[in-house]
Scaffold this active site. Structure first.
Site, short mmCIF file in Angstrom:
data_model
loop_
_atom_site.label_atom_id
_atom_site.label_comp_id
_atom_site.label_asym_id
_atom_site.label_seq_id
_atom_site.Cartn_x
_atom_site.Cartn_y
_atom_site.Cartn_z
N ASP A 47 0.83 -1.21 0.00
CA ASP A 47 0.00 0.00 0.00
C ASP A 47 0.87 1.26 0.00
OD1 ASP A 47 0.90 -0.19 2.57
OD2 ASP A 47 -1.06 0.07 3.52
N SER A 48 2.19 1.05 0.08
CA SER A 48 3.12 2.17 -0.12
C SER A 48 2.93 2.78 -1.51
CB SER A 48 4.58 1.70 0.06
OG SER A 48 4.83 0.56 -0.74
N ASP A 86 -1.14 -6.12 -0.29
CA ASP A 86 -1.45 -5.47 0.99
C ASP A 86 -2.93 -5.20 1.13
OD1 ASP A 86 0.49 -5.01 2.89
OD2 ASP A 86 1.24 -3.17 1.95
N LYS A 115 -1.28 -9.39 2.92
CA LYS A 115 -0.54 -8.92 4.12
C LYS A 115 -1.43 -7.94 4.86
CE LYS A 115 3.17 -6.00 3.84
NZ LYS A 115 2.70 -4.79 4.54
N GLU A 117 -1.54 -5.34 8.56
CA GLU A 117 -0.72 -4.70 9.59
C GLU A 117 -1.32 -4.91 10.98
OE1 GLU A 117 0.17 -0.58 8.80
OE2 GLU A 117 0.99 -1.03 6.82
N GLU A 184 9.18 -4.08 10.52
CA GLU A 184 9.63 -2.81 9.93
C GLU A 184 10.15 -1.87 11.01
OE1 GLU A 184 6.91 -0.98 7.16
OE2 GLU A 184 8.08 0.88 7.10
O1 KIV Z 1 3.62 -1.20 1.63
C1 KIV Z 1 4.80 -1.55 1.69
O2 KIV Z 1 5.64 -1.19 0.84
C2 KIV Z 1 5.22 -2.42 2.79
C3 KIV Z 1 6.66 -2.74 2.92
C4 KIV Z 1 7.39 -1.57 3.44
C5 KIV Z 1 6.90 -3.93 3.75
O3 KIV Z 1 4.40 -2.82 3.56
#
Ligand code: KIV
Length: 267
Positions: A47-48, A86, A115, A117, A184
């Site tokens: 989600d970055s 994500d 994934k 959080e 992280e």
């Molecule tokens: O969204 C992302 O890029 C991440 C990584 C930093 C692990 O969750």
């Protein structure tokens, strides 16, 4: 690589525990095609992308629909690479049926795993997803979706109580069925201890050298970020310079009328 091979990098027999896991984020088809021609173990549609692809100042604006569209694009280029998607901000904090629908959208876009959080309040969902056939990766330490709660992008787990809480959260996610956990921005010693206490692979980003694998953001690894490079990043190419120089060369050739040449034109 599939989920079993991923886990076996940590707990398989000697021939499977051959090397650490290397992951990279990936957000689009062209990049996925390139990554598919490398030895990278898996791709994360993080989600970055809200920050790296859309210029937001946090990951919070990433929506489920955006994640599904980027996941589908990455999957189309990823070949046999494992793709993890994500779950974006709050998309997995609703009713069980809404959460499952969110996961379905990403899996039906072609992701091989999702994934999420944090651990508190998520373990039942993880258990349900795993029992439903969805591999789940956890994410602890600096969890960017909680940036407003954390008061900024800071190293987590420096104090003993915070370190204990992250360790317990990692054990809880493992018990719930996660196949791996991202750590992280935590002190190396904490990442080492958690890694030693888990049977599932830990993947570090800003977590020192002792995790079972590493992940970097595409733009960071390739030197495409022109503003800020976090301390934990190693840049493996000067992508920004290469791209700027290529565009300037093109502009030069157009202005000098050397492009297009007869070779690049139709008779
Ligand atoms: O969204 C992302 O890029 C991440 C990584 C930093 C692990 O969750």
């Amino acid at each position: 690589m599939n989920i079993l091979e991923f886990k076996n990098r940590k707990t398989g027999d000697k021939s499977e525990r051959v090397r650490k896991l290397s992951l990279i984020t990936c957000y689009d088809y062209t990049s996925a095609c390139l990554a598919s021609q490398t030895s990278i173990d898996a791709l994360l549609v993080g989600d970055s992308l809200a920050m790296t692809m859309y210029g937001h100042s946090s990951t919070l604006p990433a929506t489920l629909e955006l994640m599904a569209a980027h996941t589908a694009a990455v999957v189309r280029g990823a070949g046999d690479k494992m793709v993890i998607a994500d779950l974006p901000f709050l998309s997995f904090r609703k009713s069980l049926s809404d959460n499952v629908n969110a996961v379905a959208l990403l899996m039906q876009a072609g992701a091989h795993a999702v994934k999420l959080e944090g651990a508190a309040g998520n373990c039942e969902l993880v258990q349900h997803l795993v029992q439903s056939g969805v591999p789940v990766m956890g994410h602890l330490g600096l969890t960017p979706q909680s940036v407003n709660q954390l008061g900024g992008y800071k190293v987590q787990g420096r104090e003993a109580s915070a370190a204990q809480a992250i360790t317990k959260a990692a054990l809880d996610l493992e018990a719930a069925g996660c196949f791996s956990v991202v750590l992280e921005c935590v002190p190396s010693a904490l990442a080492r201890e958690i890694t030693a206490n888990l049977m599932i692979p830990t993947i570090g980003i800003g977590a020192g050298p002792d995790t079972d694998g590493q992940i970097l953001v595409w733009q960071d690894l390739l030197g495409l970020n022109t503003d800020f490079t976090p301390k934990f990043v190693r840049t493996y190419a000067n992508g920004a310079d290469v791209i700027r120089a290529a565009i300037d060369s093109y502009v030069h050739d157009v202005r000098e009328q050397t492009f297009p040449s007869p070779k690049e034109s139709y008779e």
